[in-house]
Each structure stands twice: as C-alpha cells, then as structure tokens.
Motif scaffolding. Structure first.
Motif, PDB file in Angstrom:
ATOM      1  N   SER A 206      -5.781  -7.911   0.291  1.00 35.74           N
ATOM      2  CA  SER A 206      -5.381  -8.441  -1.018  1.00 35.74           C
ATOM      3  C   SER A 206      -4.528  -9.696  -0.846  1.00 35.74           C
TER       4      SER A 206
ATOM      5  N   VAL B 239      -1.315  -4.719   0.654  1.00 36.92           N
ATOM      6  CA  VAL B 239      -2.607  -4.591   1.338  1.00 36.92           C
ATOM      7  C   VAL B 239      -2.975  -5.954   1.912  1.00 36.92           C
TER       8      VAL B 239
ATOM      9  N   THR C 274       3.042  -1.436  -2.784  1.00 38.83           N
ATOM     10  CA  THR C 274       2.028  -1.369  -1.724  1.00 38.83           C
ATOM     11  C   THR C 274       1.507  -2.770  -1.397  1.00 38.83           C
TER      12      THR C 274
ATOM     13  N   GLU D 192      -2.309  -2.196  -9.546  1.00 38.64           N
ATOM     14  CA  GLU D 192      -2.654  -1.027  -8.734  1.00 38.64           C
ATOM     15  C   GLU D 192      -1.963  -0.998  -7.373  1.00 38.64           C
ATOM     16  N   GLU D 193      -1.453  -2.132  -6.929  1.00 36.06           N
ATOM     17  CA  GLU D 193      -0.841  -2.178  -5.600  1.00 36.06           C
ATOM     18  C   GLU D 193       0.630  -2.600  -5.641  1.00 36.06           C
TER      19      GLU D 193
END
Length: 270
Positions: free
Chosen positions: A213, A210, A208, A202-203
């Motif tokens: 994370s 985060v 991406t 998802e990242e």
C-alpha cells in the motif's frame, strides 16, 4: 496576589536554612515554570478520527512546547475523543449533519472545560467546518489555512493533494488552499481514489502499515510530478504514519504536523 505569593516564597527560602543554594534555585525555577504555564492559552483537540493520528497531534504539540521553554513545561491541552466507528457509519450513510452535531458537542464540552480554541485532529471533518463554526462562539483552527501558509513559506505554486475520497472528490479543503493562490492537483481516476480511500479506512486508521500500500501511494505521488506537482499535501492525518520525507524528492506537507504547529502558535500566543 502575585506580590503576596512571591513574598511568601521569599519567606520560605529565607527560613528554610536546611535548603541549600541549588535546591533554592530549583524551587525558583519551578515557580517560573508554573508562571509560564499560566500564561499559555488553553487549546482543545477533537480527536479519535483516528486515535492514532490524534496521538501524533498530542505528541507534536507537547514536544514543541517543551522545546520552546527548554524544559518539560507542558501545554494546557484538552482532548475529546470521538467514536470513529460512529463517524464512519455516518459518512457511509451520508449523515454529515450528525457528524457536525458530534463535533459541536465535542467543542462545547471542551470549551466548558476551559478550552478557548479547538481544532479537528483530521482533514475530513472539515467538510462540516462552517456548520460547526456557526454553532460555536469561539474559533476552530482550520487545517487548510495552516497548510496554505506552509506551502507559501516553501514558495511552491502547485501541489498534489491526497486524502480520503471525500476530501479528494469535494473541495472543502482544496478550494480553501486554492483561494490562497496555490494550484491543487488531485487524483482523477476513480479506481485510484477508491484505493487510496481504502488504504486509509481499512489499514491506516487501525495503525496497520502495509508495504504494498505504501508503494501504491508513492507511485501516485511520483506520477503527479510529471503533471507539475512541486510537493504533496498529505491531506489525511493518517498518511504521515506511512509516507515520510525520506521517501520522496519533493517536499511533503504533513497536515498533522502543520495543524499541530498552528495549535502551538495559539497556545504560546504567537
């Protein structure tokens, strides 16, 4: 043909009186660089899973070949990009035979274009490595073999392996490393496995990063050192986008770079 080519070059250099000595040197240097390129093996990259990490493969291979020749000599490198959305859909539907078909098709296209050897620019596709290699009459460089060599080079005996849930819960990568005499630790807690997988899918596959994370992944790694992990294998080619050697005291085995260097060795006939 070579004698004729260099004779022609000599005639050009002698007859062109308006070319100064420095320009002649540059022309000879250009010919030598072309000759070097012709001696390199052609490598095919099956990428797109994700394209972010595929860029890292492409950059690392080109930079290393540039450094080898000491100039801007680029390798004969071919790239075939898979549709990541389709790959993820097949993973969710447990249609690994369809993923194998995609990889075989990509490999054949690369081979038809001139690639003598290929590699998958990701760890998880190696789940179907055997099925793909059986359908191809040219080699596919396995990421686990290259990783095991790198671990041995550092003299380590036990490492943590992090990747997608497929590569952590199954042994298509870890067993191949273990068969080289290395102990592998993987997360056992299902919630931990699911969260690491979520971060990737998802990242990281979207490029991406985060911070929370990243801290989660670092905590998992730190916890493993209490279980004897002497290093950590970033067994998802997206993790190196987030985790760096400066973040940890134990060695990191970046499978993206390690696999890329195996590709360079083939290109340079090492």
């Amino acid at each position: 043909m070579k004698v004729y080519f260099y004779l022609l070059l000599t005639l050009v250099l002698v007859s062109c009186n308006d070319i100064n000595i420095e320009e002649k040197k540059e022309l000879v240097k250009s010919v030598d660089e072309t000759k070097n390129n012709q001696k390199m093996n052609v490598l095919g990259l099956i990428g797109g899973t994700s394209w972010h990490s595929t860029i890292e493969y492409y950059s690392a291979i080109n930079e290393t070949v540039n450094a080898h020749f000491g100039n801007n000599t680029n390798p004969p490198l071919l790239v075939y990009t898979l549709n990541q959305a389709e790959v993820h859909r097949f993973q969710i539907e447990n249609k690994w035979d369809s993923i194998a078909h995609m990889l075989v098709n990509a490999g054949l296209n690369l081979n038809n274009a001139g690639a003598e050897v290929v590699l998958f620019c990701a760890n998880t596709p190696h789940k179907v490595y055997d099925a793909v290699q059986d359908k191809l009459d040219f080699p596919v460089i396995h990421i686990a073999d290259a990783t095991a060599k790198a671990i041995h080079k550092r003299g380590l005996k036990k490492v943590l392996f992090l990747g997608t849930k497929y590569s952590m819960q199954e042994n298509f990568i870890t067993k191949r490393i273990e068969d080289n005499g290395i102990d592998i630790l993987v997360p056992k807690d299902q919630e931990e496995i699911d969260e690491l997988h979520r971060i990737i899918i998802e990242e990281l596959t979207y490029g991406t990063i985060v911070q929370s994370s990243k801290e989660y992944v670092l905590n998992v790694i730190q916890k493993s050192t209490k279980e004897g992990a002497e290093g950590v294998v970033l067994g998802c080619t997206e993790f190196p986008l987030m985790i760096f050697q400066d973040d940890l005291e134990i060695p990191i085995f970046d499978t993206t770079k390690i696999h890329s260097m195996a590709g360079v060795d083939f290109i340079l006939k090492k």
